[in-house]
Design an enzyme around this catalytic site. Structure first.
Site, PDB file in Angstrom:
ATOM      1  N   THR A 141      11.892  31.066   3.461  1.00  0.00           N
ATOM      2  CA  THR A 141      10.499  31.528   4.329  1.00  0.00           C
ATOM      3  C   THR A 141      10.352  32.967   4.204  1.00  0.00           C
ATOM      4  O   THR A 141      11.193  33.714   4.086  1.00  0.00           O
ATOM      5  CB  THR A 141      10.915  31.132   5.614  1.00  0.00           C
ATOM      6  OG1 THR A 141      11.007  29.471   5.992  1.00  0.00           O
ATOM      7  CG2 THR A 141       9.606  31.234   6.621  1.00  0.00           C
ATOM      8  N   HIS A 174      16.157  25.847  11.684  1.00  0.00           N
ATOM      9  CA  HIS A 174      14.947  25.058  10.903  1.00  0.00           C
ATOM     10  C   HIS A 174      14.072  24.536  11.797  1.00  0.00           C
ATOM     11  O   HIS A 174      13.588  23.410  11.387  1.00  0.00           O
ATOM     12  CB  HIS A 174      15.737  24.062  10.093  1.00  0.00           C
ATOM     13  CG  HIS A 174      16.760  24.648   8.904  1.00  0.00           C
ATOM     14  ND1 HIS A 174      16.419  25.754   8.371  1.00  0.00           N
ATOM     15  CD2 HIS A 174      17.784  24.159   8.454  1.00  0.00           C
ATOM     16  CE1 HIS A 174      17.268  26.009   7.555  1.00  0.00           C
ATOM     17  NE2 HIS A 174      18.172  25.019   7.674  1.00  0.00           N
ATOM     18  N   LEU A 224      14.492  34.164   9.579  1.00  0.00           N
ATOM     19  CA  LEU A 224      13.743  33.381   8.872  1.00  0.00           C
ATOM     20  C   LEU A 224      14.458  32.661   7.845  1.00  0.00           C
ATOM     21  O   LEU A 224      15.385  33.319   7.410  1.00  0.00           O
ATOM     22  CB  LEU A 224      12.549  34.253   8.127  1.00  0.00           C
ATOM     23  CG  LEU A 224      11.370  34.820   9.171  1.00  0.00           C
ATOM     24  CD1 LEU A 224      10.408  35.535   8.268  1.00  0.00           C
ATOM     25  CD2 LEU A 224      10.969  33.610   9.707  1.00  0.00           C
ATOM     26  N   ASP A 225      14.345  31.342   7.492  1.00  0.00           N
ATOM     27  CA  ASP A 225      15.036  30.655   6.505  1.00  0.00           C
ATOM     28  C   ASP A 225      15.059  31.522   5.195  1.00  0.00           C
ATOM     29  O   ASP A 225      14.070  32.149   4.802  1.00  0.00           O
ATOM     30  CB  ASP A 225      14.616  29.365   6.328  1.00  0.00           C
ATOM     31  CG  ASP A 225      14.892  28.546   7.652  1.00  0.00           C
ATOM     32  OD1 ASP A 225      15.484  28.607   8.398  1.00  0.00           O
ATOM     33  OD2 ASP A 225      14.037  27.419   7.718  1.00  0.00           O
ATOM     34  N   LEU A 226      16.085  31.128   4.454  1.00  0.00           N
ATOM     35  CA  LEU A 226      16.056  31.749   2.929  1.00  0.00           C
ATOM     36  C   LEU A 226      14.845  31.471   2.290  1.00  0.00           C
ATOM     37  O   LEU A 226      14.217  32.639   1.542  1.00  0.00           O
ATOM     38  CB  LEU A 226      17.358  31.292   2.256  1.00  0.00           C
ATOM     39  CG  LEU A 226      17.477  31.643   0.886  1.00  0.00           C
ATOM     40  CD1 LEU A 226      17.878  33.273   1.037  1.00  0.00           C
ATOM     41  CD2 LEU A 226      18.526  30.870   0.114  1.00  0.00           C
TER      42      LEU A 226
END
Length: 262
Positions: free
Chosen positions: A109, A209, A105-107
């Protein structure tokens, strides 16, 4: 992986402390093997047959571990990082060095992350060929096109030409005050009058992303993103960001029944 292993590694794998802490504890008589106090940390034991006691409680060896974590924002989905805390760092009581996050998961998110040492399961969950749904809740700034759902179901082409598999979009409502509780089905006006819409998006991939890029291809911008399920595994609503727990037998059974574990 052989069944024979050192006593200190056995206890460290089961989260009883660091190897150095356990070695010291064993020397002080905190461990017993088959009913006898054992003060040799390097004592080799059969993890399946020998009975190990630590501080008066029996310790059973679990070769494969499964943890559900509510990943907060600002934490990276990695086993180590020089700049940020990692999801593995959040497992403060678990000292196994072989645990890793299934996917990323993105930073910025948050939401469901599964941590395990089961490589086969990780492959099954992440492979697009397995068609495992990953469901996200998102807040999106900008007016969604009327055919946004149809375009996502058909499979979008991102702005850089990357093609993604078909997904499923659920719009939760428009014109209501903003609130983070996804059960309220809300949207609001962003600064400058830009509308913000709340949606569920289900995909079966995990490209870099990807969700943010999908909405950019639709002329919108993701302002908040949270993963709420992966396959049959649903984020426990009682967990707060940064908290975790082991999967229940029912949750593991659900993964097996859906074909995500052999």
């Amino acid at each position: 992986m052989g069944k024979m292993m050192r006593l200190d590694k056995f206890l460290a794998d089961m989260g009883k402390g660091s190897r150095s802490q356990i070695r010291e504890g064993v020397k002080r008589g905190r461990a017993a093997v088959n009913g006898q106090t054992e003060k040799r940390p390097d004592r080799r034991i059969d993890r399946e047959q020998d009975q190990v006691i630590w501080d008066g409680e029996q310790v059973e060896y679990r070769q494969q571990e499964y943890f559900m974590l509510f990943k907060p924002q600002g934490v990276v989905s990695a086993t180590e990082d020089k700049r940020y805390r990692t999801v593995v760092d959040l497992l403060e009581g678990e000292n196994r060095r072989d645990l890793f996050p299934v996917g990323r998961l993105d930073l910025d998110t948050e939401g469901l992350i599964l941590l395990t040492n089961d490589g086969e399961l990780a492959h099954r969950l992440l492979s697009p060929k397995k068609h495992v749904d990953k469901k996200y809740y998102a807040r999106v700034a900008g007016a969604l096109l009327e055919d946004a759902g149809m375009r996502i179901e058909a499979g979008l082409t991102l702005e850089d030409g990357t093609e993604v598999l078909p997904g499923r979009l659920e719009i939760l409502g428009k014109g209501l005050p903003k609130e983070r509780d996804i059960q309220e089905n809300r949207t609001e006006k962003q600064p400058g009058g830009q509308e913000e819409t709340e949606v569920f998006l289900t995909i079966q991939e995990g490209k870099f992303h990807q969700i943010k890029r999908m909405f950019e291809a639709l002329g919108c911008r993701v302002t908040y993103l949270k993963r709420i399920s992966m396959g049959s595994l649903i984020l426990d609503e009682s967990l707060r960001p940064g908290e975790y727990r082991r999967l229940t037998e029912e949750e593991l059974a659900g993964l097996k029944e859906s074909g995500e574990i052999k």
